[in-house]
Write a protein that holds these residues in place. Structure first.
Motif, mmCIF file in Angstrom:
data_model
loop_
_atom_site.group_PDB
_atom_site.id
_atom_site.type_symbol
_atom_site.label_atom_id
_atom_site.label_comp_id
_atom_site.label_asym_id
_atom_site.label_seq_id
_atom_site.Cartn_x
_atom_site.Cartn_y
_atom_site.Cartn_z
ATOM 1 N N GLU A 1 0.855 -1.195 0.000
ATOM 2 C CA GLU A 1 0.000 0.000 0.000
ATOM 3 C C GLU A 1 0.885 1.237 0.000
ATOM 4 O O GLU A 1 2.006 1.206 0.512
ATOM 5 C CB GLU A 1 -0.857 -0.023 1.267
ATOM 6 N N GLN A 2 0.356 2.329 -0.545
ATOM 7 C CA GLN A 2 0.946 3.632 -0.242
ATOM 8 C C GLN A 2 -0.207 4.555 0.138
ATOM 9 O O GLN A 2 -1.304 4.431 -0.390
ATOM 10 C CB GLN A 2 1.734 4.165 -1.442
ATOM 11 N N ASN A 3 0.043 5.458 1.077
ATOM 12 C CA ASN A 3 -1.063 6.302 1.510
ATOM 13 C C ASN A 3 -1.106 7.610 0.716
ATOM 14 O O ASN A 3 -1.458 8.655 1.227
ATOM 15 C CB ASN A 3 -1.032 6.558 3.015
ATOM 16 N N SER A 4 -0.676 7.531 -0.550
ATOM 17 C CA SER A 4 -0.791 8.684 -1.439
ATOM 18 C C SER A 4 -0.939 8.122 -2.834
ATOM 19 O O SER A 4 -1.048 6.913 -3.020
ATOM 20 C CB SER A 4 0.472 9.550 -1.345
ATOM 21 N N THR A 5 -0.949 8.993 -3.830
ATOM 22 C CA THR A 5 -0.958 8.501 -5.202
ATOM 23 C C THR A 5 0.341 8.936 -5.849
ATOM 24 O O THR A 5 1.055 9.777 -5.324
ATOM 25 C CB THR A 5 -2.151 9.084 -5.982
ATOM 26 N N GLY A 6 0.654 8.367 -6.986
ATOM 27 C CA GLY A 6 1.910 8.724 -7.630
ATOM 28 C C GLY A 6 2.610 7.480 -8.091
ATOM 29 O O GLY A 6 2.366 6.378 -7.574
ATOM 30 N N ALA A 7 3.474 7.658 -9.071
ATOM 31 C CA ALA A 7 4.083 6.496 -9.719
ATOM 32 C C ALA A 7 5.259 5.990 -8.901
ATOM 33 O O ALA A 7 6.415 6.244 -9.211
ATOM 34 C CB ALA A 7 4.516 6.860 -11.126
ATOM 35 N N VAL A 8 4.967 5.250 -7.824
ATOM 36 C CA VAL A 8 6.074 4.686 -7.044
ATOM 37 C C VAL A 8 6.599 3.421 -7.674
ATOM 38 O O VAL A 8 7.708 3.011 -7.394
ATOM 39 C CB VAL A 8 5.657 4.368 -5.595
ATOM 40 N N LEU A 9 5.787 2.804 -8.538
ATOM 41 C CA LEU A 9 6.163 1.465 -9.001
ATOM 42 C C LEU A 9 6.960 1.496 -10.303
ATOM 43 O O LEU A 9 6.730 0.695 -11.193
ATOM 44 C CB LEU A 9 4.906 0.604 -9.151
ATOM 45 N N THR A 10 7.878 2.397 -10.390
ATOM 46 C CA THR A 10 8.790 2.359 -11.527
ATOM 47 C C THR A 10 9.997 1.537 -11.107
ATOM 48 O O THR A 10 10.271 1.397 -9.907
ATOM 49 C CB THR A 10 9.245 3.775 -11.903
ATOM 50 N N PRO A 11 10.730 0.972 -12.069
ATOM 51 C CA PRO A 11 11.885 0.150 -11.695
ATOM 52 C C PRO A 11 12.856 0.894 -10.783
ATOM 53 O O PRO A 11 13.368 0.314 -9.830
ATOM 54 C CB PRO A 11 12.528 -0.174 -13.048
ATOM 55 N N GLU A 12 13.061 2.169 -11.043
ATOM 56 C CA GLU A 12 14.008 2.902 -10.194
ATOM 57 C C GLU A 12 13.478 3.033 -8.773
ATOM 58 O O GLU A 12 14.201 2.808 -7.799
ATOM 59 C CB GLU A 12 14.264 4.324 -10.747
ATOM 60 N N ASN A 13 12.191 3.386 -8.692
ATOM 61 C CA ASN A 13 11.608 3.563 -7.367
ATOM 62 C C ASN A 13 11.587 2.259 -6.584
ATOM 63 O O ASN A 13 11.760 2.243 -5.364
ATOM 64 C CB ASN A 13 10.191 4.123 -7.483
ATOM 65 N N ILE A 14 11.344 1.166 -7.280
ATOM 66 C CA ILE A 14 11.352 -0.136 -6.589
ATOM 67 C C ILE A 14 12.732 -0.386 -6.005
ATOM 68 O O ILE A 14 12.882 -0.811 -4.860
ATOM 69 C CB ILE A 14 10.919 -1.251 -7.556
ATOM 70 N N LYS A 15 13.764 -0.049 -6.790
ATOM 71 C CA LYS A 15 15.136 -0.185 -6.273
ATOM 72 C C LYS A 15 15.299 0.632 -4.998
ATOM 73 O O LYS A 15 15.844 0.170 -3.999
ATOM 74 C CB LYS A 15 16.133 0.330 -7.332
ATOM 75 N N ILE A 16 14.788 1.869 -5.068
ATOM 76 C CA ILE A 16 14.916 2.755 -3.901
ATOM 77 C C ILE A 16 14.158 2.186 -2.717
ATOM 78 O O ILE A 16 14.652 2.160 -1.580
ATOM 79 C CB ILE A 16 14.403 4.171 -4.256
ATOM 80 N N MET A 17 12.943 1.686 -2.999
ATOM 81 C CA MET A 17 12.147 1.143 -1.901
ATOM 82 C C MET A 17 12.834 -0.050 -1.262
ATOM 83 O O MET A 17 12.818 -0.222 -0.038
ATOM 84 C CB MET A 17 10.762 0.738 -2.419
ATOM 85 N N GLU A 18 13.440 -0.898 -2.102
ATOM 86 C CA GLU A 18 14.155 -2.055 -1.551
ATOM 87 C C GLU A 18 15.271 -1.591 -0.633
ATOM 88 O O GLU A 18 15.490 -2.133 0.435
ATOM 89 C CB GLU A 18 14.728 -2.911 -2.690
ATOM 90 N N GLU A 19 15.937 -0.524 -1.061
ATOM 91 C CA GLU A 19 17.019 0.028 -0.248
ATOM 92 C C GLU A 19 16.489 0.581 1.073
ATOM 93 O O GLU A 19 17.023 0.305 2.144
ATOM 94 C CB GLU A 19 17.739 1.108 -1.075
ATOM 95 N N LEU A 20 15.353 1.321 0.952
ATOM 96 C CA LEU A 20 14.738 1.897 2.158
ATOM 97 C C LEU A 20 14.282 0.797 3.108
ATOM 98 O O LEU A 20 14.432 0.902 4.327
ATOM 99 C CB LEU A 20 13.551 2.783 1.768
ATOM 100 N N ALA A 21 13.714 -0.237 2.517
ATOM 101 C CA ALA A 21 13.225 -1.333 3.345
ATOM 102 C C ALA A 21 14.374 -2.000 4.069
ATOM 103 O O ALA A 21 14.297 -2.282 5.266
ATOM 104 C CB ALA A 21 12.492 -2.350 2.474
ATOM 105 N N SER A 22 15.478 -2.239 3.343
ATOM 106 C CA SER A 22 16.639 -2.844 3.983
ATOM 107 C C SER A 22 17.122 -1.984 5.127
ATOM 108 O O SER A 22 17.473 -2.467 6.209
ATOM 109 C CB SER A 22 17.770 -3.024 2.969
#
Lengths: 519, 379
Positions: B285-306
């Motif tokens: 989930e995200q509590n906003s709208t916006g294109a988070v699911l781009t390949p770059e953003n997924i990379k960033i999210m994985e990093e943030l999650a780690s």
């Protein structure tokens, strides 16, 4: 006075014992007197006297039991021939004098398929008792017996107890000849033998021993024949008399022969090298040797596709275990092994048992006995009241007893389920074994819990392993293990794989079919 | 004759077996046992079922909780049976509540009985109370579940899959950790919270032990960290990271499974612990709208999650080290790989533990995004 009366009554009785061993005499008067003495007070015995020929008239006597003969055949083929046909010949006397009178009558006059000569009073009595007609002719020391058997009997119908959905629906009846015919129609081979013998001093019951000569082990046939000949009893009214008399292990509930009402099932057994005994007056054929696991084979399995048939068989074995042990397992769990059930289920059971005045064993026993009584009552009830009583029974046990707080609901469920599972057994004999053994399990569970169940189970296995049915170990093919055969006992082997018959010691021909490319 | 006598003896022998019949009618089932410390005495609480015929259920609570006090646990427990007219069946007892006051004082008061007694199931789940006595917790009512002990047990098991914070502790494991050097127990804590007009039991924090006492609590965040470091594979649970496109907003990730590997090394007489965590999860989930699911953003999210996972782990480690309670079992790790070093440090392990350097490496990968691979957009 009474003494005298007794003496008087005893006198002819002693006489008949003696008379019956007499041979027939040439004088018809003497024969008639003796027969009348023998058949005194037999109101269904008919003596028909008449004369044949004119110069001189020859006295004849027809003798039969009313109701056992085909009247029409008697009238048309015997009496009519004797009275009319003899008159029509020009000079009967000279014709007769050329040869023997009896031979002439036998060969030229009586037109009946089955005709033979007899010479003793004993044979006369035996033949008329089985529905034949005896003709005595003055001047002849022998009598003629005409096969005129024919009496009222049930017609061939669907078996009452062994119901099937697929496959033949004919069942045996009380008439021996019809029964052998039912099997003969299925086994059109001269190797199918039907040996006949008479057992029972009073009943003189015809008993036949059926087997297929080039399959059944000869020593088995000899053994069964020997045991049948050893029987010396006054009456045989049903095939079970024979079963109890010829079994090697008599004091056990595990019956070692199967009773079937279905000719197709009997034929299938014969084809697997077993022996079938049919008894006149009984619609149940006796099949032996039979082993315990085979009781769960239904003839229907072979008439439907082998995959569902195999599944049904597995289900049947499970139902056997349920019918045998479910009430005892339930009692053991709730009085000894409470940890064996999930907490939620245990709490439900505990809640439903609140306020029940009996221990679970007594409760189970009460319900089981009620169920057995209902079953027994259901058998005896007149058709008209049957449904009414079963509804009352179901309501009393299922509902009122629970509401009155006498029994708990889970127990009713357990007993009802067990009851249904016990009806799954295709063989009634095996059903009786399960019904009886269940009570032993119940008592053991109440005493020792699972340990008790295990002990009874082991005792039962040991007992079964020690039995044999005409030399066949009672638990085969499970013990001794025969994995090849087991595929056709626990599962149903497809017909295209059915190469061999089940193994039997000394079996002559083991090959059932030649499968192409395999030898 | 001899044979018959022998079989008779055999049957009599079987009758001597320890099984004894207990009719359900005369028994009650114990669902949970609680031990606490009150007025310098051991207070024992037992929750027992009060079987109600099905027709009357729903009108009353189906259990009773009885408490008694005594100098020893068994004395207190025996007193219960003076007031209970039924035999007790312990087979279904699946929870053990230990009072905060008792465990802060001395576990030695009760551990012998808990280890020795056959009726105490070693598979029961252990809970430590927080702020309330065991009696109060056990007398409370859980929503949906009729029996509070079973309710609290199910609470713990359900949250593992859905939220993923607390790790259940069975009594057997609890005993093992207490009696083994180089590993200490961490036990979920339960408290009462007001929700609406009802007071219901809630899980809150975990109790860390050292020696024979509870030494402190780990909060929710720190307990999550403990769960990541668990040697066994863990499954389920969610956690929150900042959104890669707007740091003010949040993104929720769901864990599919995570494996961790702990390795001990000794460099210059200093023990170092290396923890490697490999986790994979779903975008939840995200509590906003916006294109988070781009390949770059997924990379960033994985990093943030780690980074988030290692933050939680480090928080957990820091707390455990400040309490001096080796809840991760690093001592056992050292013992297994460096027995000589372990021999030297065994006696003062708790002090050494607090100084151990730990290095957490996390690799998180996002696998799936459920029904849509795009973000919600208003038009």
């Amino acid at each position: 006075m009474r003494y005298l009366q007794n003496k008087k009554n005893n006198l002819p009785a002693n006489n008949t014992e003696e008379i019956i061993s007499h041979p027939l005499e040439t004088d018809i008067e003497a024969n008639q007197a003796k027969l009348e003495a023998l058949l005194e007070h037999c109101s269904d015995a008919v003596f028909r006297e008449f004369v044949i020929g004119k110069q001189p008239p020859i006295r004849c006597l027809l003798l039969y039991f009313d109701g056992l003969v085909q009247r029409k055949m008697l009238d048309d083929n015997i009496i009519k021939s004797l009275l009319l046909d003899v008159q029509m010949t020009d000079n009967p006397k000279s014709e007769f004098e050329q040869g023997d009178l009896l031979t002439a009558v036998e060969q030229n006059i009586i037109n009946v398929a089955e005709l033979k000569r007899i010479a003793t009073l004993q044979e006369v009595i035996r033949h008329i008792s089985s529905g034949d007609t005896v003709l005595l002719i003055d001047g002849c020391s022998q009598a003629l017996v005409a096969g005129t058997r024919g009496w009222e009997s049930r017609s061939i119908n669907t078996p009452e107890n062994e119901l099937v959905i697929y496959g033949p629906k004919e069942g045996f009846i009380e008439n021996l000849r019809s029964n052998t015919a039912l099997i003969r129609r299925r086994l059109k081979s001269s190797n199918f033998k039907i040996e006949s013998m008479v057992i029972g001093k009073i009943t003189q019951t015809d008993v036949v021993l059926c087997y297929i000569d080039n399959i059944a082990p000869p020593q088995l046939v000899d053994e069964v024949r020997k045991r049948l000949q050893m029987i010396d009893i006054d009456a045989v009214l049903d095939s079970n008399y024979i079963q109890e008399l010829i079994m090697e292990h008599k004091s056990t509930i595990f019956s070692q022969a199967e009773q079937t009402e279905k000719p197709d099932r009997a034929a299938a057994h014969l084809l697997e090298g077993r022996i079938c005994i049919l008894v006149d007056g009984s619609p149940m054929a006796l099949v032996l040797p039979v082993t315990f696991p085979r009781y769960w084979i239904s003839p229907e399995d072979y008439y439907i596709h082998y995959i569902p048939a195999s599944l049904f068989r597995i289900g049947r074995f499970l139902a056997f275990l349920v019918a045998l042990t479910l009430p005892s397992v339930y009692v053991a769990v709730i009085s000894y092994h409470q940890e064996m059930v999930p907490t939620a289920l245990y709490l439900t059971i505990a809640a439903s048992r609140q306020g029940i005045p009996f221990p679970s064993f007594v409760e189970a026993l009460l319900l089981e006995l009620t169920f057995e009584m209902l079953r027994e009552a259901g058998l005896r009830l007149p058709r008209a009241v049957g449904p009414a009583v079963s509804i009352v029974g179901a309501l009393i046990i299922g509902d009122a007893a629970v509401r009155a707080g006498l029994v708990s609901t889970p127990m009713v469920v357990v007993v009802a389920f067990t009851g249904i599972a016990s009806f799954v057994t295709p063989s009634y004999n095996a059903g009786i074994i399960v019904r009886t053994a269940r009570f032993a399990f119940l008592a053991a569970a109440a005493l020792l819990g699972f340990l008790g169940i295990m002990i009874v189970f082991i005792i039962m296995l040991i007992r079964m392993a020690s039995l044999s049915s005409f030399g066949m170990p009672y638990l085969s093919p499970i013990a001794p293990l025969n994995t090849r055969e087991l595929t056709d006992v626990i599962l149903r082997r497809p017909w295209f794989k059915m190469r061999e018959r089940p193994y039997q010691e000394g079996m002559k021909n083991q090959v059932r079919q030649n499968i192409a490319g395999k030898e | 004759m001899k044979r018959h006598l022998f079989s008779l003896l055999l049957i009599l022998l079987l009758l001597l077996a320890g099984c004894q019949s207990r009719e359900v009618n005369n028994t009650t089932s114990v669902l949970g046992l609680g031990v606490d410390w009150k007025s310098n005495q051991i207070e024992t609480s037992v929750q027992m079922t009060k079987p109600i015929p099905p027709e009357q259920s729903g009108q009353q609570t189906p259990f009773v909780t009885v408490s008694t006090r005594g100098a020893t646990l068994s004395e207190a427990a025996r007193k219960i049976f003076l007031s209970i007219p039924r035999q007790t069946i312990w087979a279904h007892s699946s929870t053990l509540f230990l009072g905060e006051k008792l465990v802060q004082r001395d576990l030695g008061l009760i551990m012998d009985l808990l280890t020795r007694n056959v009726e105490v199931r070693k598979s029961s789940l252990v809970f430590i109370t927080q702020g309330f006595s065991t009696k109060e917790i056990m007398q409370s009512q859980t929503p949906l579940e009729a029996y509070s002990c079973l309710g609290i047990r199910d609470l713990l098991q359900a949250q593992e899959k859905q939220v993923g914070i607390y790790v259940p502790m069975k009594l057997g494991e609890f005993i093992y950790r207490l009696s083994t050097p180089g590993i200490d127990p961490l036990v979920p804590q339960v408290t009462l919270e007001k929700q609406g007009d009802k007071i219901i039991p809630t899980l809150k924090g975990s109790a860390a032990f050292r020696g024979r006492k509870m030494v402190g609590s780990l909060n929710e965040d720190e307990t999550r960290g403990y769960r990541w470091i668990q040697p066994q594979t863990i499954q389920g649970g969610i956690f929150i990271i900042p959104s890669p496109i707007d740091p003010q907003k949040k993104v929720t990730l769901e864990l599919i499974r995570s494996r961790s590997k702990t390795r001990a090394t000794v460099v210059d007489q200093k023990i170092k612990i290396q923890i490697e965590i490999q986790a994979e999860g779903n975008f939840y989930e995200q509590n906003s709208t916006g294109a988070v699911l781009t390949p770059e953003n997924i990379k960033i999210m994985e990093e943030l999650a780690s980074r988030e996972i290692s933050r939680q782990c480090n928080a957990s480690i820091a707390r455990a080290q400040s309490l001096g309670s080796d809840i991760f079992g690093w001592g056992r790790q050292v013992e297994a790989t460096f027995p000589e070093t372990w021999m030297q440090v065994t006696s003062q392990w708790n002090e050494v533990f607090s100084e151990v350097e730990a290095d957490v490496q996390v690799k998180f990968s996002i696998r799936r995004t459920y029904l849509t691979d795009r973000s919600f957009v208003f038009r």
